[in-house]
Design an enzyme around this catalytic site. Structure first.
Site, short mmCIF file in Angstrom:
data_model
loop_
_atom_site.label_atom_id
_atom_site.label_comp_id
_atom_site.label_asym_id
_atom_site.label_seq_id
_atom_site.Cartn_x
_atom_site.Cartn_y
_atom_site.Cartn_z
N PRO A 133 0.81 -1.22 0.00
CA PRO A 133 0.00 0.00 0.00
C PRO A 133 0.85 1.28 0.00
O PRO A 133 0.47 2.27 -0.61
CB PRO A 133 -0.82 -0.12 1.29
N ALA A 135 4.24 1.37 -0.99
CA ALA A 135 5.48 1.25 -1.77
C ALA A 135 5.22 0.54 -3.10
O ALA A 135 4.92 -0.65 -3.13
CB ALA A 135 6.54 0.48 -0.99
N GLY A 136 5.32 1.33 -4.18
CA GLY A 136 5.19 0.76 -5.53
C GLY A 136 6.48 1.04 -6.29
O GLY A 136 7.37 0.18 -6.37
N ILE A 162 -2.12 -7.26 -6.44
CA ILE A 162 -1.44 -8.45 -6.94
C ILE A 162 -2.32 -9.17 -7.97
O ILE A 162 -3.40 -9.68 -7.65
CB ILE A 162 -1.05 -9.40 -5.77
N HIS A 345 -14.46 6.85 -34.01
CA HIS A 345 -15.75 6.16 -33.89
C HIS A 345 -16.90 7.11 -33.49
O HIS A 345 -18.05 6.67 -33.41
CB HIS A 345 -15.68 5.04 -32.84
N GLU A 370 5.33 -2.41 -14.67
CA GLU A 370 6.77 -2.63 -14.96
C GLU A 370 7.54 -1.31 -15.02
O GLU A 370 8.38 -1.11 -15.89
CB GLU A 370 6.95 -3.40 -16.27
C1 LIG Z 1 -4.06 -3.39 -12.57
C2 LIG Z 1 -2.77 -3.43 -11.84
C3 LIG Z 1 -2.11 -4.64 -11.70
C4 LIG Z 1 -0.92 -4.69 -10.95
N1 LIG Z 1 -0.31 -5.92 -10.77
C5 LIG Z 1 0.72 -6.00 -9.91
C6 LIG Z 1 1.28 -7.28 -9.57
O1 LIG Z 1 0.86 -8.32 -10.07
N2 LIG Z 1 2.28 -7.32 -8.67
C7 LIG Z 1 2.79 -6.19 -8.08
O2 LIG Z 1 3.69 -6.31 -7.26
N3 LIG Z 1 2.29 -4.96 -8.38
C8 LIG Z 1 1.27 -4.84 -9.28
N4 LIG Z 1 0.74 -3.61 -9.59
C9 LIG Z 1 1.29 -2.42 -8.94
C10 LIG Z 1 2.18 -1.59 -9.86
O3 LIG Z 1 3.37 -2.25 -10.10
C11 LIG Z 1 2.39 -0.23 -9.17
O4 LIG Z 1 1.14 0.44 -9.23
C12 LIG Z 1 3.45 0.59 -9.84
O5 LIG Z 1 4.71 0.07 -9.52
C13 LIG Z 1 3.41 2.06 -9.36
O6 LIG Z 1 3.43 2.14 -7.99
P1 LIG Z 1 2.35 3.05 -7.20
O7 LIG Z 1 1.00 2.75 -7.75
O8 LIG Z 1 2.58 2.82 -5.76
O9 LIG Z 1 2.69 4.54 -7.59
P2 LIG Z 1 3.75 5.50 -6.83
O10 LIG Z 1 5.05 4.81 -6.72
O11 LIG Z 1 3.14 6.00 -5.59
O12 LIG Z 1 3.87 6.67 -7.90
C14 LIG Z 1 2.89 7.71 -8.02
C15 LIG Z 1 3.32 8.68 -9.13
O13 LIG Z 1 4.58 9.28 -8.81
C16 LIG Z 1 5.52 9.02 -9.84
N5 LIG Z 1 6.85 8.83 -9.22
C17 LIG Z 1 7.16 8.03 -8.17
N6 LIG Z 1 8.45 8.15 -7.87
C18 LIG Z 1 8.98 9.03 -8.74
C19 LIG Z 1 10.30 9.56 -8.98
N7 LIG Z 1 11.35 9.18 -8.23
N8 LIG Z 1 10.47 10.47 -9.96
C20 LIG Z 1 9.43 10.83 -10.75
N9 LIG Z 1 8.18 10.37 -10.60
C21 LIG Z 1 7.96 9.47 -9.61
C22 LIG Z 1 5.03 7.76 -10.54
O14 LIG Z 1 5.52 7.69 -11.87
C23 LIG Z 1 3.52 7.98 -10.49
O15 LIG Z 1 3.16 8.85 -11.53
C24 LIG Z 1 -0.40 -3.52 -10.37
C25 LIG Z 1 -1.05 -2.29 -10.55
C26 LIG Z 1 -2.22 -2.25 -11.28
C27 LIG Z 1 -2.93 -0.92 -11.44
#
Ligand SMILES: Cc1cc2nc3c(=O)[nH]c(=O)nc-3n(C[C@H](O)[C@H](O)[C@H](O)COP(=O)(O)OP(=O)(O)OC[C@H]3O[C@@H](n4cnc5c(N)ncnc54)[C@H](O)[C@@H]3O)c2cc1C
Length: 391
Positions: A133, A135-136, A162, A345, A370
């Site tokens: 929640p 850390a992405g 996930i 369309h 990714e």
């Molecule tokens: C449908 C779906 C399926 C997914 N499936 C998986 C899965 O199977 N397994 C898994 O582990 N994860 C999964 N994810 C998660 C996905 O990998 C993360 O959403 C993604 O890594 C981005 O993380 P966050 O959403 O926490 O965004 P944040 O990291 O909070 O980023 C928010 C915004 O800030 C920007 N940002 C962040 N840091 C920086 C920086 N240093 N410089 C510039 N801009 C920055 C980002 O580009 C973004 O625009 C899934 C997500 C979705 C929506």
């Protein structure tokens, strides 16, 4: 510590037959049902059985373990074609194959023997559990911990978003075995985590698109993982192992983007030749021609960039820069082509009876997964500068 990646080739005739089989399946089984599944947001169990028969769950797993052992370029072509009709179902085997890759590349012989054949057949299906929640993008900021307790580790924390979280039964789970370690990645480890007591699956997350495939929260509460499930049986390598499949992961998302960009172009091309305004098909209006010209060029460029990265990967070359460029360009091409196709369309692009609205909802995910495209451009620039030092 990782086994060298074997250079993979496929006989052209074998590749043609495989791609033809996938195309037949998409035409006969997927395309006629996609509207129904997508609107009901229903998991396509029937299609999963057919995907097993096609060998998709073992697409990139070595034949030594019952997989097809496909080169990345063939795999990318499969993902492109399926995504041109329905991207969601590629998610059922894409992150599953990333789990398999982590085991095949970094696992012990025992771990490979125990898991890879079951993953290749689809008997065990799963995915990659990295995101939390809080850390992405900043993956080293995860909080999930694993504490050694005899021949087990006790794992606590929450993963979210996930893919295959509900329908899958096993995940590559990124944890902190040493939360105080500096640099942070040295305290990270990767586990093979089957569903056992202590793991609770949260509800299916509601999404804009990417329907049917289950995205869920996974809560680990004193989950006991056998120490034998620590990938490579070595602590501190998890960050490297989890991101070790990134090149293939990016080629995979790029291929999804190509599929959507091409699918949106195909729909627009057909529609523009049949819809008439002012006494002629709209494709004869210059404003529509400008759109189609740009869309066709974008789709083609995205395809070539993606195959360029896949071919470099197949030759065993370093291809992080190519894969990053392909992922960035193809995902933006998907978004732009889906938007332009919807505009071509007219009102029907806004209708749920037409396919383009699905592609329009699915496309943005390719810009997030990714590595977000914000990060992607920064990574490309850093690599580019490093490789082109001022003289
Ligand atoms: C449908 C779906 C399926 C997914 N499936 C998986 C899965 O199977 N397994 C898994 O582990 N994860 C999964 N994810 C998660 C996905 O990998 C993360 O959403 C993604 O890594 C981005 O993380 P966050 O959403 O926490 O965004 P944040 O990291 O909070 O980023 C928010 C915004 O800030 C920007 N940002 C962040 N840091 C920086 C920086 N240093 N410089 C510039 N801009 C920055 C980002 O580009 C973004 O625009 C899934 C997500 C979705 C929506």
């Amino acid at each position: 510590m990782s086994a060298p990646v074997a250079v993979r080739r496929i006989d052209p005739e074998q590749e043609r037959e495989l791609l033809a089989a996938v195309e037949r399946w998409v035409d006969q089984e997927v395309a006629p049902r996609v509207l129904e599944y997508d609107h009901a947001d229903r998991y396509p169990h029937e299609l999963v059985g057919q995907m097993k028969e096609l060998g998709l769950f073992g697409a990139t797993i070595s034949p030594d373990y019952g997989g097809l052992g496909l080169p990345a370029s063939t795999y990318a072509r499969i993902v492109m074609h399926i995504s041109s009709v329905w991207m969601s179902i590629t998610g059922i085997f894409n992150s599953h194959l990333m789990l398999a890759l982590a085991i095949e590349k970094f696992g012990t012989d025992v771990q490979k023997r125990e898991w890879l054949a079951k993953l290749a057949s689809g008997e065990v299906r799963g995915g990659l559990a990295l995101t939390e929640p809080d850390a992405g993008t900043d993956l080293q900021g995860i909080r999930m911990t694993a504490r050694r307790d005899g021949d087990h580790y006790v794992i606590n924390g929450t993963k979210t978003w996930i893919s295959n979280g509900i329908e899958g039964s096993c995940f590559a789970l990124l944890v902190k075995t040493d939360p105080q370690a500096q640099p942070r990645h040295k305290g990270m480890s990767l586990f093979i985590a089957p569903k056992l007591p202590g793991l609770t699956v949260g509800k299916k997350l509601e999404k804009l698109g990417y329907k049917c495939i289950d995205s869920a929260e996974l809560v680990f509460n004193n989950y006991r993982a056998p120490a034998a499930n620590l990938i490579g049986e070595v602590e501190g390598q998890g960050f490297y192992q989890a991101t070790g499949g990134l090149e293939l992961g990016r080629i995979n998302v790029a291929a999804r983007g190509v599929g959507i960009a091409e699918g949106a172009l195909k729909l627009a091309t057909e529609y523009a030749q049949t819809r008439k305004t002012f006494g002629k098909p709209i494709c004869e209006h210059q404003a529509i021609q400008l759109k189609l010209g740009e869309m066709a060029t974008r789709a083609r460029a995205a395809r070539l960039l993606t195959l360029d990265a896949a071919n470099a990967f197949d030759c065993g070359e370093r291809c992080d820069l190519q894969a990053g460029m392909a992922k960035y360009f193809a995902s933006e091409a998907a978004l732009e082509n889906a938007t332009e196709s919807m505009r071509i369309h007219g009102a029907y692009g806004y209708s749920k009876e037409y396919h383009i609205e699905r592609l329009f909802r699915d496309a943005p995910l390719t810009c997030i997964g990714e590595g977000t495209n914000e990060m992607q451009r920064i990574i490309i620039a850093r690599q580019w500068i490093k490789r082109n030092p001022a003289v």
